[in-house]
Motif scaffolding. Structure first.
Motif, PDB file in Angstrom:
ATOM      1  N   UNK A 125      42.791  33.262  35.044  1.00  9.86           N
ATOM      2  CA  UNK A 125      44.100  32.605  35.119  1.00  9.86           C
ATOM      3  C   UNK A 125      44.038  31.349  35.978  1.00  9.86           C
ATOM      4  N   UNK A 126      43.374  31.434  37.129  1.00 12.35           N
ATOM      5  CA  UNK A 126      43.373  30.319  38.077  1.00 12.35           C
ATOM      6  C   UNK A 126      42.097  29.479  38.029  1.00 12.35           C
ATOM      7  N   UNK A 127      41.348  29.612  36.979  1.00 13.93           N
ATOM      8  CA  UNK A 127      40.149  28.814  36.681  1.00 13.93           C
ATOM      9  C   UNK A 127      39.306  28.506  37.922  1.00 13.93           C
ATOM     10  N   UNK A 128      39.266  27.260  38.360  1.00 15.82           N
ATOM     11  CA  UNK A 128      38.389  26.841  39.458  1.00 15.82           C
ATOM     12  C   UNK A 128      39.082  26.809  40.817  1.00 15.82           C
ATOM     13  N   UNK A 129      40.208  27.473  40.937  1.00 19.81           N
ATOM     14  CA  UNK A 129      40.946  27.493  42.194  1.00 19.81           C
ATOM     15  C   UNK A 129      40.258  28.414  43.200  1.00 19.81           C
ATOM     16  N   UNK A 130      40.229  27.991  44.481  1.00 20.05           N
ATOM     17  CA  UNK A 130      39.680  28.881  45.508  1.00 20.05           C
ATOM     18  C   UNK A 130      40.524  30.149  45.598  1.00 20.05           C
ATOM     19  N   UNK A 131      39.847  31.275  45.746  1.00 18.42           N
ATOM     20  CA  UNK A 131      40.537  32.558  45.717  1.00 18.42           C
ATOM     21  C   UNK A 131      39.799  33.551  46.591  1.00 18.42           C
ATOM     22  N   UNK A 132      40.569  34.440  47.200  1.00 22.05           N
ATOM     23  CA  UNK A 132      40.008  35.559  47.950  1.00 22.05           C
ATOM     24  C   UNK A 132      40.678  36.837  47.480  1.00 22.05           C
ATOM     25  N   UNK A 133      39.888  37.890  47.303  1.00 23.91           N
ATOM     26  CA  UNK A 133      40.426  39.193  46.922  1.00 23.91           C
ATOM     27  C   UNK A 133      39.972  40.201  47.975  1.00 23.91           C
ATOM     28  N   UNK A 134      40.963  40.861  48.590  1.00 23.39           N
ATOM     29  CA  UNK A 134      40.692  41.831  49.647  1.00 23.39           C
ATOM     30  C   UNK A 134      41.202  43.197  49.212  1.00 23.39           C
TER      31      UNK A 134
END
Length: 174
Positions: A125-134
């Motif tokens: 969904x967020x393609x190349x966006x920085x993301x963190x999953x905790x």
């Protein structure tokens, strides 16, 4: 994310379902506060501190403010346009999601597969966006915190590029 599981509970059919909540963060202070909560930098009444060691970052950078500051160093925000103007700081700093599921699904979901599917879904969904999953396992129901800085192809932070109103959020939840 359609994860529907029918279960029997004392002769009554109930439907298990996934839950997705979203919150928009508009200040650097709010980013820091949510980051501190997700990495458990202070005491919270609703957590079991004997299980906090089980929490872990399953994808991305643990420091949300660092991720935001890196985006603000991109050309979109630092270089002047042909008129000598630079773009102002965005109104939206990031988007936080909480993904979890109903108690009826707890014993019927493969936890590892559920985590992988959620990470892959948000990456898509967020393609190349920085993301963190905790992943949090120190509360009653296991859940994922997903923090995204929604970046466009031009390097601009823009929530509306991905979620533009209730209909988009409804579709994302579905």
């Amino acid at each position: 994310m359609k994860n529907e599981v029918k279960t029997q509970k004392k002769g009554v059919k109930t439907m298990a379902y996934c839950i997705l909540k979203m919150k928009t963060y508009k200040t650097c202070k709010s980013i820091k506060l949510v980051n501190d909560e997700e990495i458990r930098n202070k005491h919270y009444d609703d957590i079991d501190e004997t299980k906090t060691h089980l929490n872990r970052t399953v994808y991305g950078n643990k420091n949300y403010l660092e991720m935001y500051n890196q985006i603000m160093q991109n050309d979109y925000y630092t270089k002047a346009d042909k008129y000598g103007r630079t773009h102002k700081e965005p109104n939206i700093k990031g988007i936080g999601f909480i993904a979890t599921f109903s108690p009826e699904a707890k014993n019927q979901i493969n936890p590892k597969q559920w985590i992988i599917e959620n990470v892959n879904f948000f990456k898509e969904v967020f393609k190349n966006s920085p993301m963190t999953v905790t992943l949090h396992l120190d509360q009653t129901t296991p859940h994922l915190h997903i923090f995204v800085i929604p970046v466009t192809e031009k390097g601009k932070i823009s929530k509306s590029q991905y979620i533009n109103g209730k209909k988009d959020m409804f579709n994302l939840q579905d």
